[in-house]
Design an enzyme around this catalytic site. Structure first.
Site, PDB file in Angstrom:
ATOM      1  N   SER A 272      32.719 -12.063  78.834  1.00 34.70           N
ATOM      2  CA  SER A 272      32.334 -12.723  79.495  1.00 34.70           C
ATOM      3  C   SER A 272      32.879 -14.049  79.300  1.00 34.70           C
ATOM      4  O   SER A 272      32.771 -14.598  79.144  1.00 34.70           O
ATOM      5  CB  SER A 272      31.337 -12.869  80.725  1.00 34.70           C
ATOM      6  OG  SER A 272      31.276 -12.194  81.727  1.00 34.70           O
TER       7      SER A 272
ATOM      8  N   ASP B 156      33.251 -18.054  89.754  1.00 34.68           N
ATOM      9  CA  ASP B 156      31.891 -17.412  88.750  1.00 34.68           C
ATOM     10  C   ASP B 156      31.057 -17.080  89.754  1.00 34.68           C
ATOM     11  O   ASP B 156      30.744 -17.034  91.116  1.00 34.68           O
ATOM     12  CB  ASP B 156      31.767 -17.800  87.597  1.00 34.68           C
ATOM     13  CG  ASP B 156      30.996 -16.705  86.561  1.00 34.68           C
ATOM     14  OD1 ASP B 156      30.027 -16.689  86.986  1.00 34.68           O
ATOM     15  OD2 ASP B 156      32.138 -16.348  85.577  1.00 34.68           O
TER      16      ASP B 156
ATOM     17  N   HIS C  21      25.278 -17.949  84.890  1.00 32.17           N
ATOM     18  CA  HIS C  21      26.596 -17.329  84.308  1.00 32.17           C
ATOM     19  C   HIS C  21      27.762 -18.242  84.189  1.00 32.17           C
ATOM     20  O   HIS C  21      28.482 -18.276  83.137  1.00 32.17           O
ATOM     21  CB  HIS C  21      26.870 -15.755  85.136  1.00 32.17           C
ATOM     22  CG  HIS C  21      27.950 -15.042  83.968  1.00 32.17           C
ATOM     23  ND1 HIS C  21      30.000 -15.414  84.495  1.00 32.17           N
ATOM     24  CD2 HIS C  21      28.248 -14.333  83.090  1.00 32.17           C
ATOM     25  CE1 HIS C  21      30.066 -14.612  83.523  1.00 32.17           C
ATOM     26  NE2 HIS C  21      29.278 -13.625  83.056  1.00 32.17           N
TER      27      HIS C  21
END
Length: 582
Positions: free
Chosen positions: A409, A166, A203
């Site tokens: 996600s 990620d 994120h």
């Protein structure tokens, strides 16, 4: 060379306008995480995956042929690992992916004919960009029966390593043990020119918290309304950073990270990879280097959990959100996860599919996806203070330590954490049995139709079918209770269309649910899908008149069942800075 630190024991992308039958989404920005992975080897399941693989395909992808640059970054897949100096004869080699017999290299465009003529070159693609996938506060734990599972089984995922590929993981008190040690046991950056492994985009930290955050900062007496914990607080996290401060990356960076996870499998008992990323489909999964990379991990005994994508509202080519699954979620070997919304209640009976969740079947190959769904709307997890997402969206902060995001996600790490619990309970499980148990045990109580409203007031009509919610919604307690086993692989089936019988699923005897009573279609996908004689009838009430393939004259029919490729852009995080939907 990638840079790393070790401790022993995402550019924002605007999508095309998204429309629905009743309303247009408007100009909001949807972020998607695009990644690339290694090619499969010759291990378990290779024969099944190669069925239908083109034998006389062109060696260059269409987007490579259209590239007019003087020099091009490419990923070259070889039939056999290239010998000494073989790859270098074409250009400058930047990375080697031995697990998938491929290299990342920069070559002069004039060298393309030489590449094409080489008998050892199998397929060549550009080094494509990748991105992330993320959307008030909803609680995933009771919605997936995780609280019941915790009280019954007392599993934390202890001893299991989960690789988070990620935007990095920022240090956080919720990712520390009681003694103060970080549960992030390995850090490495694959971002070109940036050796740091913290989360500059915001994120990856959120994803890590949904997998393993212990909720220390929101414990009783902290002032928070409730405690925000992940599914598997006892796992070890392997931080493999592939996205920069803008949430952008490339195929080669993701492929390199997947290769590293495979290489470190024995050292950290890496059994799970979380990929909350994706990009458009350019070619069949049998050729795409990103899909080849995830298959390589699968063949090495690692469960790969991938976000489906956030294009479920996209009607730009007349498909009403169908056929919008991205890569590598289009690969039949991985577990592809769509998103639900819990509507803020603890009772899952009122849960609904999130309208942004991408739907199947996949373009070109027509693989039935997603495999299952999990909560992904307005989930609260860890905040990466000062990151790009944090700075741009202060209204999504929950106190000083947490952040609210939505998207497939967010649904993906809920499933990845569950997989870690399953592997702690039964370490001998294969990736295929894990996938089959998750799908068979998934809750299948959805109705036939529903609607959702975004924050702009746009209304989206939703229809429930196998290409919307797969085998159902994640049920952690039922998955842990399952003792079913079997031989063969758990490849997602192919959907086939016939004007006479409608849509049916095609499997082979080597697939777990081919002809098995335990894993039969009606058991895994449920009666609510309305199979009739193993076929989805286009004129069934469940499908209704709005189904794009019910009428071959429909504008989206040729897109879903033809040879079209995706319309979205590069690799992105599959999350959104929009604050979910109502």
């Amino acid at each position: 060379m990638a840079n790393r630190t070790e401790t022993r024991y995402g550019v924002k992308k605007k999508t095309r306008p998204i429309t629905a039958d009743v309303a247009v989404w408007g100009s909001r920005v949807l972020l998607c995480l695009l990644v690339s992975l290694p090619v499969w080897g010759q291990g378990r399941g290779a024969t099944e995956l190669q069925q239908g693989r083109p034998t006389n395909h062109r060696k260059f992808s269409d987007d490579l042929r259209a590239n007019q640059s003087a020099k091009i970054d490419v990923i070259v897949q070889f039939k056999q690992n290239p010998g000494t100096g073989e790859a270098e004869s074409f250009g400058a080699v930047r990375r080697r992916f031995t697990q998938m017999r491929a290299v990342h290299m920069r070559i002069p465009a004039a060298m393309l004919p030489t590449l094409e003529a080489s008998p050892n070159v199998a397929y060549v693609t550009p080094d494509r960009p990748v991105s992330l996938t993320t959307t008030p506060d909803e609680d995933a734990v009771p919605a997936v029966e995780a609280d019941i599972a915790a009280s019954q089984y007392n599993m934390t995922g202890a001893g299991v390593g989960v690789a988070v590929i990620d935007s990095g993981i920022a240090d956080n008190a919720d990712l520390h043990t009681a003694s103060g040690a970080s549960i992030v046991v390995y850090n490495e950056s694959f971002v070109a020119g940036d050796t740091t492994t913290s989360d500059k985009y915001g994120h990856g930290t959120h994803v890590a918290g949904l997998i393993a955050g212990n909720g220390a900062s929101s414990a009783a007496g902290s002032g928070y309304a409730r405690q925000y914990k992940g599914l598997a607080t006892g796992v070890s996290l392997i931080n493999l950073r592939v996205l920069d401060q803008n949430g952008s990356g490339t195929d080669s960076q993701v492929i390199a990270a997947i290769n590293r996870a495979i290489a470190l499998k024995a050292t950290y008992n890496i059994r799970v990879i979380n990929l909350s990323l994706g990009r458009r489909i350019f070619e069949s999964y049998t050729l795409d280097p990103l899909d080849q990379a995830v298959e390589s991990a699968w063949k090495n005994g690692i469960v790969v959990v991938v976000a489906a994508g956030n294009s479920g509202r996209d009607n730009s080519v007349g498909t009403r959100g169908y056929a919008t699954i991205g890569a590598p979620g289009n690969d039949p070997a991985v577990i592809t996860v769509g998103a639900t919304r819990t509507k803020g209640t603890v009772n899952r009976v009122d849960d609904s599919i999130a309208s942004f969740s991408s739907k199947g079947p996949t373009l070109l190959d027509h693989i039935a996806k997603p495999d299952l769904v999990a909560p992904g709307n307005r989930l609260v997890s860890l905040r990466a203070t000062g990151s790009t997402l944090d700075a741009a969206n202060p209204f999504l902060r929950v106190g000083s330590n947490y952040f609210r995001l939505s998207g497939t996600s967010m649904a993906t790490p809920v499933v990845a954490g569950t997989v870690a619990l399953m592997l702690q309970k039964t370490p001998t499980l294969t990736p295929d049995v894990v996938k089959a148990r998750l799908m068979k045990s998934a809750w299948k109580g959805f109705g036939l139709y529903d609607s959702a409203t975004d924050l702009a007031g746009s209304v989206y009509s939703l229809q429930y079918d196998i290409f919307t919610y797969g085998a159902g919604c994640l049920d952690v307690s039922a998955a842990l209770a399952s003792t079913d086993t079997g031989t063969g692989v758990a490849l997602s089936p192919t959907a086939s269309y016939s004007a006479l019988t409608g849509v049916s699923l095609v499997t082979t005897n080597s697939v777990v649910w081919g002809n098995s009573v335990v894993w039969g279609n009606s058991v895994v996908w449920g009666n609510s899908v309305v199979w009739g004689n193993s076929a989805v009838l286009a004129n069934s009430v469940v499908w209704g008149n709005s189904v794009v393939w019910g009428n071959s004259l429909d504008g989206g029919f040729s897109v879903v069942w033809g040879n079209a490729v995706g319309t979205a852009g590069g690799m992105v995080a599959l999350s959104s800075s929009e604050d979910g939907e109502n």
